[in-house]
Design a protein around this motif. Structure first.
Motif, PDB file in Angstrom:
ATOM      1  N   VAL A   1      -6.691   5.996   8.123  1.00 35.36           N
ATOM      2  CA  VAL A   1      -7.927   6.726   8.411  1.00 35.36           C
ATOM      3  C   VAL A   1      -7.923   8.117   7.763  1.00 35.36           C
ATOM      4  O   VAL A   1      -8.952   8.596   7.288  1.00 35.36           O
ATOM      5  N   GLY A   2      -6.750   8.734   7.702  1.00 33.85           N
ATOM      6  CA  GLY A   2      -6.723  10.148   7.313  1.00 33.85           C
ATOM      7  C   GLY A   2      -6.349  10.460   5.876  1.00 33.85           C
ATOM      8  O   GLY A   2      -6.607  11.555   5.401  1.00 33.85           O
ATOM      9  N   GLU A   3      -5.739   9.494   5.164  1.00 32.71           N
ATOM     10  CA  GLU A   3      -5.301   9.777   3.788  1.00 32.71           C
ATOM     11  C   GLU A   3      -6.125   8.954   2.810  1.00 32.71           C
ATOM     12  O   GLU A   3      -6.083   7.723   2.849  1.00 32.71           O
ATOM     13  N   ASP A   4      -6.848   9.643   1.950  1.00 31.12           N
ATOM     14  CA  ASP A   4      -7.785   8.961   1.064  1.00 31.12           C
ATOM     15  C   ASP A   4      -7.140   7.841   0.253  1.00 31.12           C
ATOM     16  O   ASP A   4      -7.705   6.781   0.077  1.00 31.12           O
ATOM     17  N   ARG A   5      -5.962   8.063  -0.296  1.00 29.10           N
ATOM     18  CA  ARG A   5      -5.369   7.094  -1.230  1.00 29.10           C
ATOM     19  C   ARG A   5      -4.332   6.201  -0.556  1.00 29.10           C
ATOM     20  O   ARG A   5      -3.496   5.612  -1.223  1.00 29.10           O
ATOM     21  N   SER A   6      -4.373   6.118   0.766  1.00 29.66           N
ATOM     22  CA  SER A   6      -3.282   5.429   1.469  1.00 29.66           C
ATOM     23  C   SER A   6      -3.173   3.949   1.112  1.00 29.66           C
ATOM     24  O   SER A   6      -2.103   3.372   1.172  1.00 29.66           O
ATOM     25  N   LEU A   7      -4.297   3.320   0.752  1.00 30.14           N
ATOM     26  CA  LEU A   7      -4.230   1.894   0.443  1.00 30.14           C
ATOM     27  C   LEU A   7      -4.036   1.611  -1.037  1.00 30.14           C
ATOM     28  O   LEU A   7      -4.004   0.458  -1.451  1.00 30.14           O
TER      29      LEU A   7
ATOM     30  N   SER B   1     -12.171   6.872   4.682  1.00 30.82           N
ATOM     31  CA  SER B   1     -11.651   6.381   5.965  1.00 30.82           C
ATOM     32  C   SER B   1     -12.237   5.008   6.265  1.00 30.82           C
ATOM     33  O   SER B   1     -11.557   4.121   6.783  1.00 30.82           O
ATOM     34  N   PHE B   2     -13.515   4.833   5.917  1.00 27.48           N
ATOM     35  CA  PHE B   2     -14.184   3.567   6.204  1.00 27.48           C
ATOM     36  C   PHE B   2     -13.668   2.465   5.284  1.00 27.48           C
ATOM     37  O   PHE B   2     -13.334   1.367   5.735  1.00 27.48           O
ATOM     38  N   SER B   3     -13.623   2.747   3.980  1.00 25.43           N
ATOM     39  CA  SER B   3     -13.184   1.686   3.060  1.00 25.43           C
ATOM     40  C   SER B   3     -11.709   1.365   3.291  1.00 25.43           C
ATOM     41  O   SER B   3     -11.298   0.203   3.239  1.00 25.43           O
ATOM     42  N   ASN B   4     -10.917   2.381   3.603  1.00 27.37           N
ATOM     43  CA  ASN B   4      -9.507   2.115   3.913  1.00 27.37           C
ATOM     44  C   ASN B   4      -9.375   1.242   5.154  1.00 27.37           C
ATOM     45  O   ASN B   4      -8.553   0.339   5.214  1.00 27.37           O
ATOM     46  N   LEU B   5     -10.179   1.571   6.165  1.00 25.79           N
ATOM     47  CA  LEU B   5     -10.044   0.827   7.406  1.00 25.79           C
ATOM     48  C   LEU B   5     -10.444  -0.632   7.221  1.00 25.79           C
ATOM     49  O   LEU B   5      -9.745  -1.543   7.686  1.00 25.79           O
ATOM     50  N   LEU B   6     -11.559  -0.875   6.527  1.00 23.63           N
ATOM     51  CA  LEU B   6     -11.942  -2.269   6.295  1.00 23.63           C
ATOM     52  C   LEU B   6     -10.879  -2.949   5.424  1.00 23.63           C
ATOM     53  O   LEU B   6     -10.532  -4.107   5.651  1.00 23.63           O
TER      54      LEU B   6
ATOM     55  N   GLY C   1     -13.134   0.386  -2.413  1.00 27.92           N
ATOM     56  CA  GLY C   1     -12.796   1.794  -2.642  1.00 27.92           C
ATOM     57  C   GLY C   1     -13.529   2.403  -3.829  1.00 27.92           C
ATOM     58  O   GLY C   1     -13.205   3.518  -4.224  1.00 27.92           O
ATOM     59  N   GLN C   2     -14.494   1.691  -4.400  1.00 26.12           N
ATOM     60  CA  GLN C   2     -15.218   2.193  -5.576  1.00 26.12           C
ATOM     61  C   GLN C   2     -15.942   3.495  -5.207  1.00 26.12           C
ATOM     62  O   GLN C   2     -16.920   3.472  -4.458  1.00 26.12           O
ATOM     63  N   PRO C   3     -15.487   4.627  -5.722  1.00 31.38           N
ATOM     64  CA  PRO C   3     -16.001   5.887  -5.180  1.00 31.38           C
ATOM     65  C   PRO C   3     -17.427   6.236  -5.590  1.00 31.38           C
ATOM     66  O   PRO C   3     -18.068   7.026  -4.906  1.00 31.38           O
TER      67      PRO C   3
ATOM     68  N   PRO D   1       0.849  -1.196   0.000  1.00 30.28           N
ATOM     69  CA  PRO D   1       0.000   0.000   0.000  1.00 30.28           C
ATOM     70  C   PRO D   1       0.888   1.251   0.000  1.00 30.28           C
ATOM     71  O   PRO D   1       2.002   1.224   0.524  1.00 30.28           O
ATOM     72  N   ARG D   2       0.332   2.304  -0.561  1.00 27.89           N
ATOM     73  CA  ARG D   2       1.110   3.537  -0.698  1.00 27.89           C
ATOM     74  C   ARG D   2       1.675   4.031   0.646  1.00 27.89           C
ATOM     75  O   ARG D   2       2.794   4.500   0.726  1.00 27.89           O
ATOM     76  N   HIS D   3       0.865   3.872   1.705  1.00 30.52           N
ATOM     77  CA  HIS D   3       1.342   4.409   2.998  1.00 30.52           C
ATOM     78  C   HIS D   3       2.575   3.661   3.485  1.00 30.52           C
ATOM     79  O   HIS D   3       3.376   4.213   4.241  1.00 30.52           O
ATOM     80  N   MET D   4       2.742   2.392   3.042  1.00 35.02           N
ATOM     81  CA  MET D   4       3.933   1.659   3.466  1.00 35.02           C
ATOM     82  C   MET D   4       5.138   2.007   2.603  1.00 35.02           C
ATOM     83  O   MET D   4       6.275   1.940   3.062  1.00 35.02           O
ATOM     84  N   ALA D   5       4.872   2.376   1.349  1.00 35.53           N
ATOM     85  CA  ALA D   5       5.992   2.751   0.475  1.00 35.53           C
ATOM     86  C   ALA D   5       6.699   3.991   1.022  1.00 35.53           C
ATOM     87  O   ALA D   5       7.877   4.205   0.767  1.00 35.53           O
ATOM     88  N   ARG D   6       5.946   4.828   1.772  1.00 31.63           N
ATOM     89  CA  ARG D   6       6.595   6.033   2.324  1.00 31.63           C
ATOM     90  C   ARG D   6       6.549   6.035   3.839  1.00 31.63           C
ATOM     91  O   ARG D   6       6.507   7.074   4.471  1.00 31.63           O
ATOM     92  N   PHE D   7       6.531   4.855   4.416  1.00 28.08           N
ATOM     93  CA  PHE D   7       6.410   4.784   5.880  1.00 28.08           C
ATOM     94  C   PHE D   7       7.613   5.414   6.583  1.00 28.08           C
ATOM     95  O   PHE D   7       8.762   5.215   6.207  1.00 28.08           O
ATOM     96  N   ALA D   8       7.332   6.177   7.606  1.00 24.81           N
ATOM     97  CA  ALA D   8       8.398   6.693   8.468  1.00 24.81           C
ATOM     98  C   ALA D   8       7.887   6.638   9.903  1.00 24.81           C
ATOM     99  O   ALA D   8       6.810   7.163  10.202  1.00 24.81           O
ATOM    100  N   CYS D   9       8.641   5.975  10.748  1.00 26.84           N
ATOM    101  CA  CYS D   9       8.274   5.900  12.164  1.00 26.84           C
ATOM    102  C   CYS D   9       8.242   7.325  12.741  1.00 26.84           C
ATOM    103  O   CYS D   9       9.081   8.162  12.403  1.00 26.84           O
ATOM    104  N   LEU D  10       7.275   7.584  13.605  1.00 25.80           N
ATOM    105  CA  LEU D  10       7.159   8.920  14.193  1.00 25.80           C
ATOM    106  C   LEU D  10       8.181   9.156  15.296  1.00 25.80           C
ATOM    107  O   LEU D  10       8.348  10.281  15.772  1.00 25.80           O
TER     108      LEU D  10
END
Ligand code: SF4
Length: 406
Positions: free
Chosen positions: A133-139, A310-315, A180-182, A8-17
Motif C-alpha cells: 500500500v505504501g511503496e509505489d514500486r513494491s510490486l 496503492s490501488f494498482s499494487n493492492l489489486l 501499473g501503467q502510470p 516482487p521487490r518488497h519480497m526481495a528485501r522482506f524483513a519481519c517486523l
C-alpha cells in the motif's frame, strides 16, 4: 535447485517486523505443524523441551481419518510459544529449524519448477501489506539470477494444458504491468486487464505455447501505447450501475463475519465496526449499498488521486494472493473475478475506516489489507459467496464486474 528467483521487490528485501509488528501473525492462526517438525518435537533430546513441545501440539482428526497437527493457541489467541518480548520462543531457544515449516516460510508463497522459482508475499503479513500500500514500486519485479525479460524463452518444452510456473508468472507480470501503467486512467487499466484474462481462455496450451507468448507480447505492447480513447469514459459512465453489485458483496462480508474460522473474532469485530459505521445490516442491503457507494466516492476517490499506485499494487497483490491466472488458461477470468471481489471488500472496509476519521489513511488502508489477507488465508468463502451472489445478479460479466473496482 532453483537458480532463478523472480519476486516482487518488497519480497526481495522482506524483513519481519518482529516485536515491532503491530499485529503479529503469531496470533489468531491455524498453524499446521508439518510431519518432519512433529517428529522433531516428539523426539527432542531435552526432556523439558520435549514436554513443552508436546503440550504445544493440538491433534485433530480429519474427516478422512487422517491426523492434522496444529500449534496450540492460548485463550488470548497467541501461539503457546509466543514470548512476552514479542518473539518466538522456539526460534529464540531452539533455532529456526525447530519451528514449523509454515512459520519459517511465511509470508512467502512459492511456485517452483526445474531451475525457476516464482515467489510472492502474502498480504496477510503486516510488513507486506504496508509495503504494497505504501511503496509505489513494491510490486516491481526483482530478478536474482541470469534470467532476462523473456521468461517464456526459457520455458522447458511441455505439452501439458496447465500453465508452468514460468508461464503463470509471465501472465501475472503482464497483468501487473497493465495495472501499473502510470499514464492510463484506472478504468482503462482495468478494462485491458479483463480483456487479457478473457483472451487467455482462448489459448490452447496443448497445441503449442506460441499462442500464449504472442498474446502476452501483444498486451504488453498495447499497455505501452497511449490509452485507447473512450474506454475510461464508458466504464465511468456505468459506475452508477455498480451500486447494485455492492449488495452481494456486502451480504458476503456480513455472512463472512460469522464464519467459524481462525481469526474469526478479530475479523468479525473489525468487519462489524466497519459495517456499523456504514450503517449496513442484513435487512437494509439495497439502501445501504447506495450509502456505501457515496462513501466510496467521497473517501476513496481522494485517496486514489493521492496514491494511485496503492490501488494498482493492492489489486496486483490480490492477483498474487488468489493465484491468478490459475492452473489453466480458462481459469484466468474466474481468478480475476476473485481478486476484484477481494479488492471491492478492501475498498468498502477502507472507506469505512477513512470515514471514521483515522489519523493515517495509508496505515488504515494497509491494516484492512492485512486483515483481509489473513481472513482469506483461512477461508475463501467470503469470495465464493459474493461470486455466487454476483452470478445471480448477472454481475460476473467482465464489463459489469469491473464496476466493483472502478
Ligand atoms: S505479520 Fe509479518 S511482520 Fe508481523 S510478525 Fe508476522 S511475518 Fe513478521
Amino acid at each position: 535447485m532453483p537458480t532463478t528467483i523472480v519476486q516482487p521487490r518488497h519480497m526481495a528485501r522482506f524483513a519481519c517486523l518482529g516485536p515491532d509488528c503491530p499485529d503479529t501473525c503469531c496470533r489468531d492462526w491455524a498453524v499446521d505443524v508439518d510431519p518432519a517438525t512433529v517428529r522433531l518435537w516428539r523426539n527432542h533430546p531435552d526432556a523439558g523441551w520435549r514436554e513443552r513441545l508436546a503440550a504445544g501440539l493440538r491433534r485433530l482428526r480429519k474427516p478422512d481419518g487422517s491426523e492434522r497437527n496444529l500449534v496450540a493457541m492460548r485463550p488470548d489467541g497467541h501461539c503457546l510459544f509466543y514470548t512476552e518480548d514479542g518473539l518466538c520462543g522456539i526460534q529464540k531457544e531452539l533455532g529456526a529449524e525447530a519451528m514449523p515449516w509454515i512459520c519459517r516460510v511465511f509470508p512467502r508463497g512459492e511456485q517452483a519448477e526445474h531451475d525457476f522459482l516464482a515467489r510472492t508475499g502474502s498480504l496477510a503479513c503486516t510488513a507486506v501489506a504496508r509495503a504494497v500500500v505504501g511503496e509505489d514500486r513494491s510490486l516491481d519485479e526483482s530478478l536474482d539470477g541470469p534470467i532476462g525479460p523473456t521468461l517464456l524463452a526459457l520455458q522447458p518444452a511441455t505439452t501439458k494444458p496447465a500453465f508452468t510456473a514460468r508461464e503463470a508468472w509471465a501472465v501475472r507480470r503482464t497483468a501487473l504491468a497493465i495495472l501499473g501503467q502510470p499514464t492510463w486512467s484506472w478504468e482503462a487499466r482495468l478494462v485491458l486487464t479483463a480483456l487479457l484474462a478473457g483472451e487467455l481462455a482462448t489459448v490452447d496450451l496443448v497445441r503449442g505455447r506460441q499462442g500464449l507468448s504472442s498474446l502476452l507480447d501483444r498486451y504488453a505492447g498495447a499497455s505501452r501505447e497511449p490509452e485507447p480513447a473512450g474506454v475510461a469514459a464508458e466504464l465511468a459512465a456505468g459506475r452508477a450501475q455498480g451500486t447494485a453489485l455492492l449488495v452481494p458483496v456486502l451480504k458476503a462480508i456480513l455472512e463472512g463475519a460469522r464464519e467459524p474460522v481462525p481469526g474469526k473474532i478479530v475479523w468479525a469485530a473489525f468487519v462489524s465496526a466497519a459495517l456499523d459505521r456504514l450503517g449496513v445490516t442484513a435487512e437494509n442491503l439495497d439502501e445501504a449499498a447506495r450509502r456505501v457507494a457515496a462513501v466510496l466516492r467521497d473517501r476513496l476517490d481522494p485517496l486514489y488521486a493521492d496514491r494511485p499506485r496503492s490501488f494498482s499494487n493492492l489489486l496486483g497483490a490480490l492477483l498474487h494472493q488468489v493465484r491468478f491466472p490459475g492452473e489453466r488458461p480458462k481459469d484466468a477470468l474466474g481468478r480475476l473475478g476473485q481478486a476484484i471481489v477481494a479488492f471491492a471488500t478492501w475498498r468498502i472496509l477502507t472507506a469505512a475506516r477513512l470515514d471514521a476519521g483515522v489519523a493515517d489513511p495509508l496505515e488504515a488502508a494497509a491494516e484492512v489489507a492485512w486483515k483481509l489477507g489473513r481472513h482469506l488465508a483461512h477461508s475463501q468463502k467470503v469470495l465464493d459467496r459474493a461470486i455466487e451472489g454476483l452470478s445471480r445478479a448477472g454481475g460476473l460479466e467482465p464489463a459489469r464486474l469491473l464496476l466493483l473496482a472502478a
